[in-house]
Design a protein around this motif. Structure first.
Motif, PDB file in Angstrom:
ATOM      1  N   ASN A   2       0.846  -1.186   0.000  1.00  0.00           N
ATOM      2  CA  ASN A   2       0.000   0.000   0.000  1.00  0.00           C
ATOM      3  C   ASN A   2       0.887   1.244   0.000  1.00  0.00           C
ATOM      4  O   ASN A   2       1.749   1.400   0.872  1.00  0.00           O
ATOM      5  CB  ASN A   2      -0.883   0.020   1.252  1.00  0.00           C
ATOM      6  N   ARG A   3       0.653   2.130  -0.961  1.00  0.00           N
ATOM      7  CA  ARG A   3       1.453   3.351  -1.059  1.00  0.00           C
ATOM      8  C   ARG A   3       0.572   4.547  -0.711  1.00  0.00           C
ATOM      9  O   ARG A   3      -0.570   4.659  -1.162  1.00  0.00           O
ATOM     10  CB  ARG A   3       2.044   3.516  -2.449  1.00  0.00           C
ATOM     11  N   HIS A   4       1.113   5.459   0.087  1.00  0.00           N
ATOM     12  CA  HIS A   4       0.378   6.623   0.569  1.00  0.00           C
ATOM     13  C   HIS A   4       1.152   7.890   0.214  1.00  0.00           C
ATOM     14  O   HIS A   4       2.375   7.949   0.395  1.00  0.00           O
ATOM     15  CB  HIS A   4       0.189   6.568   2.085  1.00  0.00           C
ATOM     16  N   LEU A   5       0.417   8.896  -0.265  1.00  0.00           N
ATOM     17  CA  LEU A   5       1.032  10.174  -0.611  1.00  0.00           C
ATOM     18  C   LEU A   5       0.527  11.247   0.358  1.00  0.00           C
ATOM     19  O   LEU A   5      -0.682  11.458   0.487  1.00  0.00           O
ATOM     20  CB  LEU A   5       0.696  10.572  -2.041  1.00  0.00           C
ATOM     21  N   VAL A   6       1.471  11.917   1.015  1.00  0.00           N
ATOM     22  CA  VAL A   6       1.172  13.018   1.928  1.00  0.00           C
ATOM     23  C   VAL A   6       1.425  14.323   1.195  1.00  0.00           C
ATOM     24  O   VAL A   6       2.475  14.500   0.560  1.00  0.00           O
ATOM     25  CB  VAL A   6       2.060  12.944   3.186  1.00  0.00           C
ATOM     26  N   GLY A   7       0.475  15.241   1.262  1.00  0.00           N
ATOM     27  CA  GLY A   7       0.644  16.559   0.650  1.00  0.00           C
ATOM     28  C   GLY A   7       0.881  17.619   1.703  1.00  0.00           C
ATOM     29  O   GLY A   7       0.241  17.625   2.754  1.00  0.00           O
ATOM     30  N   LEU A   8       1.819  18.518   1.446  1.00  0.00           N
ATOM     31  CA  LEU A   8       2.090  19.646   2.326  1.00  0.00           C
ATOM     32  C   LEU A   8       1.607  20.920   1.644  1.00  0.00           C
ATOM     33  O   LEU A   8       2.077  21.268   0.557  1.00  0.00           O
ATOM     34  CB  LEU A   8       3.585  19.757   2.632  1.00  0.00           C
ATOM     35  N   LEU A   9       0.665  21.615   2.275  1.00  0.00           N
ATOM     36  CA  LEU A   9       0.146  22.880   1.758  1.00  0.00           C
ATOM     37  C   LEU A   9       0.814  23.986   2.554  1.00  0.00           C
ATOM     38  O   LEU A   9       0.481  24.228   3.718  1.00  0.00           O
ATOM     39  CB  LEU A   9      -1.375  22.907   1.924  1.00  0.00           C
ATOM     40  N   ARG A  31       4.654  -2.092   8.697  1.00  0.00           N
ATOM     41  CA  ARG A  31       3.648  -3.136   8.490  1.00  0.00           C
ATOM     42  C   ARG A  31       2.463  -2.916   9.412  1.00  0.00           C
ATOM     43  O   ARG A  31       2.638  -2.556  10.575  1.00  0.00           O
ATOM     44  CB  ARG A  31       4.245  -4.519   8.736  1.00  0.00           C
ATOM     45  N   ALA A  32       1.278  -3.117   8.891  1.00  0.00           N
ATOM     46  CA  ALA A  32       0.064  -3.033   9.695  1.00  0.00           C
ATOM     47  C   ALA A  32      -0.116  -4.332  10.464  1.00  0.00           C
ATOM     48  O   ALA A  32       0.647  -5.295  10.309  1.00  0.00           O
ATOM     49  CB  ALA A  32      -1.142  -2.754   8.806  1.00  0.00           C
ATOM     50  N   GLY A  35      -0.081  -7.577   8.613  1.00  0.00           N
ATOM     51  CA  GLY A  35       1.145  -7.938   7.910  1.00  0.00           C
ATOM     52  C   GLY A  35       1.377  -7.197   6.621  1.00  0.00           C
ATOM     53  O   GLY A  35       2.473  -7.258   6.049  1.00  0.00           O
ATOM     54  N   GLU A  36       0.360  -6.464   6.121  1.00  0.00           N
ATOM     55  CA  GLU A  36       0.540  -5.759   4.859  1.00  0.00           C
ATOM     56  C   GLU A  36       1.485  -4.569   5.055  1.00  0.00           C
ATOM     57  O   GLU A  36       1.480  -3.913   6.085  1.00  0.00           O
ATOM     58  CB  GLU A  36      -0.805  -5.297   4.288  1.00  0.00           C
ATOM     59  N   GLU A  37       2.281  -4.286   4.038  1.00  0.00           N
ATOM     60  CA  GLU A  37       3.308  -3.249   4.124  1.00  0.00           C
ATOM     61  C   GLU A  37       2.765  -1.931   3.579  1.00  0.00           C
ATOM     62  O   GLU A  37       2.047  -1.906   2.576  1.00  0.00           O
ATOM     63  CB  GLU A  37       4.548  -3.669   3.344  1.00  0.00           C
ATOM     64  N   ASP A 351      -0.246   1.877  20.865  1.00  0.00           N
ATOM     65  CA  ASP A 351       0.151   0.517  20.508  1.00  0.00           C
ATOM     66  C   ASP A 351       0.846   0.498  19.146  1.00  0.00           C
ATOM     67  O   ASP A 351       1.853  -0.190  18.955  1.00  0.00           O
ATOM     68  CB  ASP A 351      -1.080  -0.388  20.483  1.00  0.00           C
ATOM     69  N   PHE A 352       0.331   1.278  18.197  1.00  0.00           N
ATOM     70  CA  PHE A 352       0.945   1.369  16.875  1.00  0.00           C
ATOM     71  C   PHE A 352       2.373   1.900  16.983  1.00  0.00           C
ATOM     72  O   PHE A 352       3.300   1.362  16.356  1.00  0.00           O
ATOM     73  CB  PHE A 352       0.105   2.271  15.981  1.00  0.00           C
ATOM     74  N   CYS A 353       2.564   2.963  17.754  1.00  0.00           N
ATOM     75  CA  CYS A 353       3.897   3.555  17.903  1.00  0.00           C
ATOM     76  C   CYS A 353       4.870   2.555  18.520  1.00  0.00           C
ATOM     77  O   CYS A 353       6.031   2.455  18.103  1.00  0.00           O
ATOM     78  CB  CYS A 353       3.822   4.818  18.759  1.00  0.00           C
ATOM     79  N   ALA A 354       4.405   1.806  19.530  1.00  0.00           N
ATOM     80  CA  ALA A 354       5.275   0.856  20.204  1.00  0.00           C
ATOM     81  C   ALA A 354       5.602  -0.350  19.329  1.00  0.00           C
ATOM     82  O   ALA A 354       6.742  -0.852  19.325  1.00  0.00           O
ATOM     83  CB  ALA A 354       4.626   0.401  21.508  1.00  0.00           C
ATOM     84  N   SER A 355       4.627  -0.821  18.557  1.00  0.00           N
ATOM     85  CA  SER A 355       4.816  -2.060  17.796  1.00  0.00           C
ATOM     86  C   SER A 355       5.328  -1.849  16.375  1.00  0.00           C
ATOM     87  O   SER A 355       5.984  -2.731  15.817  1.00  0.00           O
ATOM     88  CB  SER A 355       3.491  -2.843  17.754  1.00  0.00           C
ATOM     89  N   ARG A 356       5.024  -0.671  15.787  1.00  0.00           N
ATOM     90  CA  ARG A 356       5.378  -0.459  14.379  1.00  0.00           C
ATOM     91  C   ARG A 356       6.421   0.631  14.164  1.00  0.00           C
ATOM     92  O   ARG A 356       7.071   0.665  13.116  1.00  0.00           O
ATOM     93  CB  ARG A 356       4.123  -0.087  13.570  1.00  0.00           C
TER      94      ARG A 356
END
Length: 418
Positions: A2-9, A31-32, A35-37, A351-356
């Motif tokens: 999965n690819r994500h694009l962040v925009g800065l205005l 990884r979520a 397991g998906e990246e 939990d996300f910050c600690a695990s990922r």
């Protein structure tokens, strides 16, 4: 993947965008839970005509421009309403960013906002209907009587102010009339001063994270944030954090600063609606790496976790707590905090910050301790200060950043709390 694009205005900023871009790219994919990246990229958004049915390429946009530039503001509304793009911050509560609505809402919730009165324009607005309407409906008023009822000292401040522009301390009737005469067509509040306060606490909140900093408004900007720890008692510190999170969850702001005056153990919010909070390297210095780390963490979490934008304002849930006579002030704050933590999904985020993202602190430390970051620091100083002051300020900010590096290395040592 999965690819994500962040925009800065962006407007005129260069330091923190470069820092954000660098950290996001250095962090790499995550990884979520399934397991998906997920991979991330970032780009700066340009301003151009847009078809209302065009599909944007961005998954998330960090907005630092639309509080004054209406073309991108309308684009943000379009991508929020039509495309479910995640935005920091909501473009639909900008009127609340003009302070007045924010004061009203937090007073309704029982926060200890100083007494505040909105006074009419000193000079009439440029509108052909003004004279007729004013002659029929505007009541004459005694400015001095209003000020005396509030009590000196007080502050005159624009209802839509920012960056302390137009804020004047009023000690007596002469100050009052001078400030009001100078206000012209600006709509102004008179607000009771919290005189003799113990601490000025300014907190920066990004998602469910809050950094409370000791602020010294009387000093030049490069010295206003004092590097200090433990300057609030645990209970007062928790109240300041709760107020900051409450404001942001209530208005759907996720990147905002809050100013509180602490006097005699009581916390008085005086400014908590900032569409474009200060995150400049030359302002935050020691705290700059934390701000960039928190912004990257929250950005990545929203996309990996599939967090969806919530455009509706569930104010009734907060007012249901505020209107209960059987709850103490502390009970109400606890209720607001639960609502805020629910909005920000705080437990899931931690939990996300600690695990990922457990490696992110090391990534940021390595970069801030590098020649690459020092180049950013030097270039930022040269773009901000006169040439005669470059050496002084490079040394000043290098010292503060070096202190952060030293403290962070110690905290990340095995057996030490991170």
């Amino acid at each position: 993947m999965n690819r994500h694009l962040v925009g800065l205005l962006l407007g005129t900023e260069e330091d923190w965008p470069r820092a954000f871009e660098t950290i996001l790219r250095r962090t790499g994919p995550v990884r979520a839970g399934g397991g998906e990246e997920h991979a991330f990229d970032v780009e700066r958004i340009t301003i151009e005509p847009f078809d209302l049915r065009d599909r944007p390429r961005y998954d998330l946009v960090i907005d630092r421009l639309a509080y004054w530039y209406y073309v991108p503001r309308e684009w943000l509304k379009k991508i929020a309403l039509m495309d479910d793009v995640y935005l920091l911050n909501s473009p639909f509560t900008f009127q609340s960013m003009e302070k007045h609505a924010a004061y009203c809402a937090m007073m309704r919730l029982g926060l200890k906002v100083p007494d505040t009165v909105l006074v009419p324009f000193k000079n009439p607005p440029d509108n052909a209907k003004w004279a007729y309407t004013a002659s029929r409906y505007n009541q004459p008023f005694d400015l001095e009587a209003v000020a005396e009822r509030i009590g000196y000292p007080l502050f005159m401040k624009p209802y839509d102010g920012g960056a302390w522009v137009g804020v004047t301390r009023i000690n007596d009737r002469d100050d009052l009339h001078a400030a009001y005469d100078a206000s012209g067509q600006r709509l102004m509040h008179l607000q009771k001063a919290v005189d003799g306060y113990d601490v000025f606490a300014r907190s920066l909140s990004i998602g469910p994270e809050t950094m409370v900093m000791k602020f010294r408004p009387e000093l030049p900007m490069h010295d206003r944030y004092e590097v200090a720890h433990g300057f609030l008692t645990p209970d007062v510190g928790e109240e300041v954090v709760t107020i900051s999170r409450l404001v942001n969850a209530f208005f759907r702001w996720e990147f905002n600063s809050c100013e509180n005056l602490v006097a005699g153990g009581e916390v008085h919010p005086i400014d908590y609606a900032n569409a474009c909070p200060d995150v400049a390297l030359t302002s935050l210095h020691y705290y700059f790496p934390w701000a960039m780390t928190a912004l990257v963490r929250w950005t990545m979490f929203t996309m990996v976790a599939g967090r969806t934008p919530r455009l509706d304002l569930d104010m009734a849930a907060y007012f249901a707590i505020a209107d209960r006579d059987d709850l103490s002030y502390g009970d109400k704050l606890a209720g607001y905090r639960r609502l805020a933590d629910d909005y920000f999904e705080t437990e899931r985020y931690l939990d996300f910050c600690a695990s990922r993202l457990s490696h992110l602190d090391e990534v940021v430390l390595e970069w801030v301790d590098s020649a690459d970051f020092d180049t950013l620091l030097v270039e930022t100083v040269r773009a901000t200060y006169p040439a005669a002051e470059h050496d002084r300020f490079v040394a000043h900010f290098r010292g503060l950043v070096r202190l952060w590096v030293t403290d962070t290395k110690a905290a990340l040592q095995p057996g030490q709390p991170a």
